[in-house]
Scaffold this motif. Structure first.
Motif, PDB file in Angstrom:
ATOM      1  N   MET A 150       1.376   7.585   1.378  1.00  0.00           N
ATOM      2  CA  MET A 150       0.559   6.830   2.320  1.00  0.00           C
ATOM      3  C   MET A 150      -0.491   6.049   1.534  1.00  0.00           C
ATOM      4  O   MET A 150      -1.192   6.618   0.690  1.00  0.00           O
ATOM      5  CB  MET A 150      -0.100   7.777   3.330  1.00  0.00           C
ATOM      6  N   ASP A 151      -0.574   4.759   1.792  1.00  0.00           N
ATOM      7  CA  ASP A 151      -1.475   3.874   1.050  1.00  0.00           C
ATOM      8  C   ASP A 151      -2.528   3.314   1.994  1.00  0.00           C
ATOM      9  O   ASP A 151      -2.201   2.532   2.902  1.00  0.00           O
ATOM     10  CB  ASP A 151      -0.676   2.745   0.405  1.00  0.00           C
ATOM     11  N   LYS A 152      -3.774   3.739   1.804  1.00  0.00           N
ATOM     12  CA  LYS A 152      -4.881   3.301   2.659  1.00  0.00           C
ATOM     13  C   LYS A 152      -4.558   3.527   4.141  1.00  0.00           C
ATOM     14  O   LYS A 152      -4.892   2.735   5.011  1.00  0.00           O
ATOM     15  CB  LYS A 152      -5.203   1.820   2.406  1.00  0.00           C
ATOM     16  N   ARG A 153      -3.883   4.625   4.398  1.00  0.00           N
ATOM     17  CA  ARG A 153      -3.540   5.017   5.766  1.00  0.00           C
ATOM     18  C   ARG A 153      -3.812   6.504   5.911  1.00  0.00           C
ATOM     19  O   ARG A 153      -3.440   7.307   5.049  1.00  0.00           O
ATOM     20  CB  ARG A 153      -2.074   4.712   6.057  1.00  0.00           C
ATOM     21  N   ALA A 154      -4.469   6.885   6.994  1.00  0.00           N
ATOM     22  CA  ALA A 154      -4.721   8.285   7.308  1.00  0.00           C
ATOM     23  C   ALA A 154      -4.145   8.591   8.682  1.00  0.00           C
ATOM     24  O   ALA A 154      -3.967   7.700   9.522  1.00  0.00           O
ATOM     25  CB  ALA A 154      -6.218   8.583   7.270  1.00  0.00           C
ATOM     26  N   PHE A 155      -3.856   9.870   8.903  1.00  0.00           N
ATOM     27  CA  PHE A 155      -3.233  10.311  10.147  1.00  0.00           C
ATOM     28  C   PHE A 155      -4.112  11.373  10.793  1.00  0.00           C
ATOM     29  O   PHE A 155      -4.685  12.226  10.112  1.00  0.00           O
ATOM     30  CB  PHE A 155      -1.848  10.873   9.850  1.00  0.00           C
TER      31      PHE A 155
END
Length: 445
Positions: A150-155
């Protein structure tokens, strides 16, 4: 002490214990003294409480953590539909978007589409579940198949708690409360609302996820076993604070009522400099499980292998149990030692992390899965029956270099159409029980 099947070192720092009130700070003095939300926090941080239970839940069951962060988590733009994963993940298991069957179901290993760029979030697919996230009642079973970090993405999951079971590839899990490395033969639990991002340490990765909507995972009561055995609290590990202070653009993906949304923000979500509380993610190495088993006769019920449970309002009945079948000695006398033929008021979803399952020697493979629904008959296959009724009952090790797990639930699961029609579904699974020898003879006891 047992060792994990993954020998790579883990450089992350953890705090040991289950359900403890932890505290951690990445800068000295970042935790306020004597007051959770002072007018001005040390280092100019903002205080934010993360509540995992209602405010008024009794002290013994209340879960909350205070975060001291650079930006309040509310600093993001509005959420919009996250279209790239719609319809792959669901949270409402009505008859319109699912199918059901009492037939025993087996899937060969789910493929990792290595030609397609998928991260942990976009690689999520729901296999099945029951209930409704809006009512906070039920559960879901998912798989993930990822080819990139995941690149500059959070869940963040607003619907429930996630129990992650990697089958292939180590995961570098950055959470708001600090980083966790979780490898095959280990598990990680990330509670409702905690933001996290997953990096792949060994290339393409695959695994299973159990999501519970109702409650939180806890250690099972030991009863007559006594104070020790099964999963020991000291073997659970919670991360320590580590923060980022950036002005990069980030995407926050939120699962809400089974649908995916995304919001943009101009800073890292992992900017928590200090925290204290008992609502925190954790990991556990399955190799540390202390097996309890029969040393006289009979195959004991699989509940003795429960690692974690999510209790329901019905005493002794779980929303979901996480159960494993680890390496162990088998010594029972005058006993059919494999798992007995069985019909169960619970639903069983089984997966194989590595090795070979003791009750099915062929077809059930690492990365695959099996669903045995409420009251559907199941048990060892023909080959296992033939061997088990003939071999000498000497003490022996079983499941060496193997680890199978089971998600067991009081709910009846409905399958997504994706899972029911998946090309890896083994439509010949029923043949596992063809050819079992019929030895009945009314003239011989």
């Amino acid at each position: 002490m047992h060792s994990s099947t993954i020998t790579h070192s883990d450089p992350y720092k953890y705090q040991s214990g289950f359900g403890n009130h932890f505290s951690s700070e990445a800068l000295p003095g970042a935790l306020p003294i004597g007051q959770n939300s002072p007018q001005v926090c040390p280092y100019g941080l903002y205080a934010e409480q993360l509540s995992g239970t209602a405010f008024t839940v009794g002290r013994a069951g209340n879960q909350r953590t205070w975060l001291y962060r650079i930006h309040p988590a509310a600093m993001h733009r509005p959420f919009e539909p996250f279209l790239s994963i719609q319809n792959k993940v669901i949270g409402n298991f009505d008859t319109n978007n699912t199918v059901t069957t009492p037939t025993q179901i087996c899937w060969l290993p789910f493929e990792i589409p290595e030609s397609e760029p998928l991260d942990f979030v976009t690689g999520l697919c729901t296999i099945g579940g029951a209930g409704d996230t809006a009512l906070k009642s039920g559960l879901a079973v998912h798989i993930y198949a990822a080819t990139e970090s995941m690149d500059k993405r959070a869940f963040s999951n607003s619907d429930g708690n996630l129990l992650i079971v990697p089958q292939q590839g180590r995961l570098d899990v950055q959470t708001e409360l600090g980083p966790i490395m979780v490898a095959p033969n280990q598990i990680a639990v990330i509670q409702r609302g905690i933001r996290f991002s997953v990096g792949l340490l060994d290339g393409p990765s695959r695994g299973y996820i159990l999501e519970v909507y109702d409650n939180h995972f806890e250690l099972p009561d030991l009863g007559p076993i006594g104070a020790n055995g099964l999963a020991n609290p000291r073997d659970f590990q919670t991360p320590t604070a580590k923060y980022e202070h950036t002005s990069d653009s980030w995407e926050i993906v939120n699962k809400y009522q089974g649908e995916m949304f995304a919001a943009q923000q101009d800073h890292s979500p992992f900017d928590v400099v200090a925290w204290h509380g008992n609502y925190a993610p954790y990991k556990y190495d399955l190799a540390n499980f202390n097996v309890i088993n029969s040393v006289s006769y009979d195959h004991i019920d699989p509940s003795i292998f429960t690692v974690l449970t999510c209790k329901s309002v019905h005493p002794g009945t779980a929303v979901a149990d996480f159960i494993i079948f680890p390496p162990r000695f088998e010594v029972q006398q005058h006993t059919f030692r494999p798992p007995f033929f069985h019909r169960n008021c619970m639903t069983e979803f089984l997966g194989l992390i590595h090795g070979e399952y003791e009750a099915k020697k062929d077809g059930f493979l690492p990365g695959g899965a099996c669903l045995l629904s409420t009251m559907t008959p199941h048990g060892p296959d023909t080959k296992t029956v033939e061997i088990a009724t003939m071999h000498e009952l000497l003490p022996r090790r079983i499941c060496e270099d193997s680890m199978m797990f089971m998600f067991e639930s009081m709910y009846q699961l409905r399958l997504t159409k994706w899972a029911a029609k998946h090309k890896q579904r083994d439509h010949n699974y029923y043949k596992s029980w063809e050819g079992i020898p019929i030895r009945f003879n009314p003239d011989k006891i």
